[in-house]
Each structure stands twice: as C-alpha cells, then as structure tokens.
Design a protein around this motif. Structure first.
Motif, PDB file in Angstrom:
ATOM      1  N   LEU A  83       1.070  -1.147   0.102  1.00 18.48           N
ATOM      2  CA  LEU A  83       0.007   0.038  -0.075  1.00 18.48           C
ATOM      3  C   LEU A  83       0.814   1.369  -0.128  1.00 18.48           C
ATOM      4  N   ALA A  84       2.091   1.114   0.842  1.00 14.47           N
ATOM      5  CA  ALA A  84       2.709   2.282   0.995  1.00 14.47           C
ATOM      6  C   ALA A  84       3.352   2.575  -0.747  1.00 14.47           C
ATOM      7  N   HIS A  85       3.697   1.706  -1.403  1.00 14.15           N
ATOM      8  CA  HIS A  85       4.502   1.696  -2.504  1.00 14.15           C
ATOM      9  C   HIS A  85       3.475   2.213  -3.622  1.00 14.15           C
ATOM     10  N   HIS A  86       2.218   1.972  -3.567  1.00 13.82           N
ATOM     11  CA  HIS A  86       1.239   2.519  -4.218  1.00 13.82           C
ATOM     12  C   HIS A  86       1.213   3.928  -4.168  1.00 13.82           C
ATOM     13  N   PHE A  87       1.065   4.436  -2.989  1.00 12.42           N
ATOM     14  CA  PHE A  87       1.144   5.833  -2.795  1.00 12.42           C
ATOM     15  C   PHE A  87       2.326   6.679  -3.123  1.00 12.42           C
ATOM     16  N   VAL A  88       3.509   6.108  -2.844  1.00 14.70           N
ATOM     17  CA  VAL A  88       4.622   6.752  -3.402  1.00 14.70           C
ATOM     18  C   VAL A  88       4.956   6.448  -5.114  1.00 14.70           C
ATOM     19  N   ASP A  89       4.745   5.425  -5.452  1.00 12.51           N
ATOM     20  CA  ASP A  89       5.103   5.091  -6.939  1.00 12.51           C
ATOM     21  C   ASP A  89       4.020   5.621  -7.864  1.00 12.51           C
ATOM     22  N   ASP A  90       2.876   5.695  -7.390  1.00 18.48           N
ATOM     23  CA  ASP A  90       1.628   5.925  -8.499  1.00 18.48           C
ATOM     24  C   ASP A  90       1.043   7.374  -8.178  1.00 18.48           C
ATOM     25  N   VAL A  91       1.352   8.170  -7.116  1.00 17.77           N
ATOM     26  CA  VAL A  91       0.811   9.228  -7.035  1.00 17.77           C
ATOM     27  C   VAL A  91       1.750  10.455  -7.102  1.00 17.77           C
TER      28      VAL A  91
END
Length: 299
Positions: A83-91
C-alpha cells in the motif's frame, strides 16, 4: 521574524476492514484497522488552500480496501509495504507514505469437536501492530504488539530504592509483577523474503521467556533484558522500544479479621500506576531518520 510552514502530513485514520479468503470451503479472515499518512508537495494546500496536489483522504481509504483485495493482508507487513509503494510510486505529489496497521485475531468455533469452516470467535492475547514508512530510498518497518497482559506471581522484588520524607512504599522480596505490554521493533530496508510472521512469533516468545525466567529486581531491569533478548535472537532488528504500565497488586491487610494473608489475596489497583519505558538498540544500527515518521513515541 519570518514564520514558515513546518513538517506536515495528512491521511486517513482508522479504516476498519475485514478481508475474507473464500477460495475453498474453509474460509480465512483478517480483521484490520488501517491508517495512512502522506508527505510530499502539499505546501500550497496549507498556505493557500490549493488542493490540486492533494489526494483526498477518502481516496486513501478506498485504496486500503482495494489493496486488501490485491494483496491478502497476511502478513500485515507485506500488505503495508504494498500500500505504501502504491502511494509513493503511483501518486506523483507523494514523496513518502506511512501505513499503520492493527490486527485483531479470530479463531474458528468448534462444532462437534472440530473447527467450523466459516464461523469465528474474536480472540487473541494481544493486538498485533505494524507501521511501514516508505521515504525513498529508505524503508522502515516497525513490527510489534500492544495490550499483551502478562503476570508472574513470584520472582519479582523491589527494594533498596531511594527514600525521602514522602516515601511510604515498603520494600519487598516477593511481589506480583504484572503489566499490559506494548513493544515495537524496527527493521530497516528489510529483505524481500523476510518471514514476518515467524519474526513476530519468535520475538514475542523470547521476550515472554525472559519475563518469566528473570529473577527481577525491578520492572526496568526486566524490560531491558526482554529487549536485549529480542535483538540477540534477530539480527535484522535495529532497535526495540517497550512500554509497561505497572499493574499494581497490593496485599490485603487481614489483621482486622484476625487472619493471616501469606501472599494469597491481593487487590488490583488500576490507577495511578507506574509507567516504565525502555529501549534497546544496536550501537552500529543505521538511524531511523525522522522519528516522527519512523518510530512514533510510545508514551
């Protein structure tokens, strides 16, 4: 003198979600409380009310739900990292993310002497916790638990303490030691194949063994030895922090009843209580960086 915007973050707190695994007649359940917080290029939102870079907290809530579908949250640390990688990588505006998770355990109800396939009862000795901080290039995972109530009926002393004119506490060579333990330990830049469930069970086991077997002269001493035992058992752990409220048990005075009370009957006082906090860390461990992110105060 100029006034400037200081460190800031925003997110969605305490998203309650339950993930069922229904790919066989025997169902699985994971019950979580998930909080997210984001840092990045958000100064304009605070200074000017400009929301163009702000991912709504409602979207963060929905992301927690969707990622629980994409990544079965067991272990919770792997889910938090995803979930953390989603926020940092995708937003794009997000530069760092912190995910905090509490897990509540359930056990299958017994029917006819066997666990039922899809009926559960809430259980668990403690609440398992995890906090994932992704602030590239660093990753920190803080694993732990809270509300682990533990008691030993002997093997604990408290004497030879500092005394002044206001001291009324009597020294003792034999007392109940009880606490509701919170413990959190940090792993920085963890290996992809780290066995999170195995580490969690192992750290808890070695700390409880030390609590049980140490002839304790003080709760402070016990916490130090528990933390040290965890670091000795798991070289991946950089530091551990423990918080232990002293759940006092006072011997009832049976003198008015013309009876003896040989450490048998106590009254348990919930407040006020001593609050003991300790940490153990490796002197060569990499620093955690911004403690506001990576290892919150446990007080």
């Amino acid at each position: 003198m100029a006034i400037v915007l200081g460190p800031n973050q925003y997110g969605k707190a305490e998203t309650r979600l339950v993930r069922l695994v229904r790919d066989s007649p025997v169902h699985g359940i994971t019950d979580l409380n998930v909080s997210s917080a984001l840092r990045g290029d958000f100064d304009a939102a605070y200074l000017d009310g400009d929301q163009r870079n702000v991912l709504p907290t409602d979207t963060q809530k929905n992301s927690a739900y969707v990622w629980a579908k994409k990544v079965v949250p067991d272990p919770i640390e792997a889910y938090g990292l995803a979930l953390a990688h989603h926020f940092v990588d995708d937003v794009a505006p997000v530069e760092a993310a912190r995910i905090e998770i509490e897990r509540f355990d359930w056990t299958r109800v017994a029917v006819g002497g066997a666990p039922h396939d899809h009926t559960f009862v809430r259980t668990g000795q403690e609440v398992r916790t995890a906090a994932v901080t992704l602030e590239p290039p660093a990753t920190h995972v803080v694993q732990g638990f809270k509300d682990l109530i533990v008691l030993k009926s002997t093997g604990s002393r408290f004497k030879d303490f500092l005394v002044d004119e206001y001291t009324t506490l009597q020294p003792t060579d034999d007392r109940i030691m009880a606490t509701s333990l919170t413990a959190r330990w940090r792993v920085s830049d963890p290996a992809a194949d780290l066995d999170w469930n195995g580490m969690y069970a192992g750290v808890k086991a070695v700390m409880l063994e030390r609590f049980a077997t140490l002839d304790s002269l003080a709760l402070q001493q016990t916490l130090w030895h528990m933390g040290r035992a965890a670091l000795e058992a798991y070289p991946e752990i950089a530091e551990i922090r423990l918080v232990a409220p002293n759940k006092h048990h006072f011997l009832v005075d049976f003198t008015p009843f013309d009876e003896s009370n040989e450490n048998e009957v106590f009254h348990a006082d919930d407040r006020p209580y001593g609050l003991i906090q300790a940490s153990a860390l490796r002197d060569d461990a990499a620093p955690a960086g911004d403690a506001w992110w990576t290892f919150v105060d446990l007080a």
